[in-house]
Write an enzyme that holds these catalytic residues in place. Structure first.
Site, mmCIF file in Angstrom:
data_model
loop_
_atom_site.group_PDB
_atom_site.id
_atom_site.type_symbol
_atom_site.label_atom_id
_atom_site.label_comp_id
_atom_site.label_asym_id
_atom_site.label_seq_id
_atom_site.Cartn_x
_atom_site.Cartn_y
_atom_site.Cartn_z
ATOM 1 N N ASN A 101 -6.467 5.281 8.526
ATOM 2 C CA ASN A 101 -5.994 3.899 8.447
ATOM 3 C C ASN A 101 -6.823 3.150 7.407
ATOM 4 O O ASN A 101 -7.973 3.488 7.168
ATOM 5 C CB ASN A 101 -6.168 3.219 9.816
ATOM 6 C CG ASN A 101 -5.695 1.792 9.831
ATOM 7 O OD1 ASN A 101 -4.645 1.461 9.278
ATOM 8 N ND2 ASN A 101 -6.463 0.906 10.448
ATOM 9 N N HIS A 159 -8.239 -0.750 6.597
ATOM 10 C CA HIS A 159 -8.415 -2.068 7.219
ATOM 11 C C HIS A 159 -9.078 -3.000 6.206
ATOM 12 O O HIS A 159 -10.028 -2.598 5.529
ATOM 13 C CB HIS A 159 -9.262 -1.931 8.483
ATOM 14 C CG HIS A 159 -9.324 -3.210 9.262
ATOM 15 N ND1 HIS A 159 -8.263 -3.697 9.991
ATOM 16 C CD2 HIS A 159 -10.325 -4.114 9.398
ATOM 17 C CE1 HIS A 159 -8.603 -4.855 10.544
ATOM 18 N NE2 HIS A 159 -9.845 -5.127 10.204
ATOM 19 N N ASN A 164 0.841 -1.212 0.000
ATOM 20 C CA ASN A 164 0.000 0.000 0.000
ATOM 21 C C ASN A 164 0.869 1.253 0.000
ATOM 22 O O ASN A 164 0.571 2.229 -0.690
ATOM 23 C CB ASN A 164 -0.955 0.002 1.198
ATOM 24 C CG ASN A 164 -2.197 -0.828 0.941
ATOM 25 O OD1 ASN A 164 -3.111 -0.397 0.254
ATOM 26 N ND2 ASN A 164 -2.213 -2.042 1.480
HETATM 27 C C1 GAR Z 1 -3.193 -4.420 4.260
HETATM 28 O O1 GAR Z 1 -4.072 -5.408 3.788
HETATM 29 C C2 GAR Z 1 -3.889 -3.550 5.290
HETATM 30 O O2 GAR Z 1 -5.242 -3.354 5.036
HETATM 31 C C3 GAR Z 1 -3.696 -4.367 6.541
HETATM 32 O O3 GAR Z 1 -2.378 -4.847 6.436
HETATM 33 C C4 GAR Z 1 -2.055 -5.065 5.063
HETATM 34 C C5 GAR Z 1 -0.714 -4.426 4.796
HETATM 35 O O4 GAR Z 1 -0.210 -4.807 3.543
HETATM 36 N N1 GAR Z 1 -3.906 -3.569 7.710
HETATM 37 C C6 GAR Z 1 -4.485 -4.013 8.826
HETATM 38 O O5 GAR Z 1 -4.859 -5.159 8.988
HETATM 39 C C7 GAR Z 1 -4.648 -2.954 9.913
HETATM 40 N N2 GAR Z 1 -5.463 -3.421 10.974
HETATM 41 P P1 GAR Z 1 0.985 -3.987 2.881
HETATM 42 O O6 GAR Z 1 2.086 -3.859 3.938
HETATM 43 O O7 GAR Z 1 1.429 -4.795 1.714
HETATM 44 O O8 GAR Z 1 0.452 -2.637 2.499
#
Ligand code: GAR
Length: 190
Positions: free
Chosen positions: A104, A106, A14
């Site tokens: 954030n 989620h 992200n």
């Molecule tokens: C993403 O899917 C985000 O939505 C989640 O972690 C992942 C990070 O992926 N976040 C949560 O679960 C927050 N509670 P990335 O490091 O490849 O962006």
């Protein structure tokens, strides 16, 4: 241009997507900060010349002490918005009282499946739809005011296929919401 600081803990897809779509176009990514010295996102951010700071939470005696260091580091960059992108730390009021403009993402349709392993739990549930949520950060984990959501109908699919759809929605929704906020098109935190 408005300045954002991105917080991340792991893979950083992200983070990279936001940099690719918005950096030096809609806003400046002033810094990327992680609590994890081995996060893959570190290299991703450096590729684009973004300053990266590592604040290893294991070196602090309490969540509050970590949050104090984190807040100090964020404030150095004077961001208009703080963007949490896979930042896997529970935040204390030390953070939430000082950093009010934080959002954030989620990987579920909140308020369902707050907390860890949201993708697996959403996949395993008998819900017919699934999706992602962008929300303001508050004291409550994954509990702040919802800004926007995107969803799809679940199909007969593997966890890997489901997860890929969730991430694809994140890559579309998060930059769009960030752009709307920095352009002043999105309601500020209520
Ligand atoms: C993403 O899917 C985000 O939505 C989640 O972690 C992942 C990070 O992926 N976040 C949560 O679960 C927050 N509670 P990335 O490091 O490849 O962006």
């Amino acid at each position: 241009m408005n300045r954002i600081v991105i917080l991340f803990s792991g893979n950083g897809t992200n983070l990279e997507n936001i940099i690719q779509k918005l950096h030096q176009k809609e806003l400046l990514v002033a810094a990327a900060i992680t609590n994890n010295p081995t996060a893959k996102g570190i290299e991703r951010a450096k590729k684009y010349g973004i300053p990266v700071e590592v604040i290893d939470h294991r070196k602090f005696e309490s969540r509050e002490a970590f949050d104090r260091a984190l807040v100090e580091s964020i404030q150095k960059y004077g961001p208009d918005l703080v963007v949490l992108a896979g930042f896997m730390r529970i935040l204390t009021p030390i953070f939430t009282s000082k950093i009010q403009n934080a959002i954030n993402i989620h990987p579920s349709l909140l308020p369902l499946f707050k907390g860890a392993r949201a993708i697996e739990r959403s996949f395993a549930s008998d819900m017919k739809v699934a999706g992602v949520t962008v929300h303001w950060v508050s004291e409550e984990l994954d509990g702040g005011q919802i800004i926007d959501q995107a969803c799809f109908h679940k199909e007969d699919e593997s966890l890997e296929e489901f997860e890929a759809k969730i991430h694809a929605l994140e890559y579309e929704l998060y930059p769009k919401v960030i752009k709307d906020i920095v352009r002043g098109r999105c309601p500020q935190r209520g």
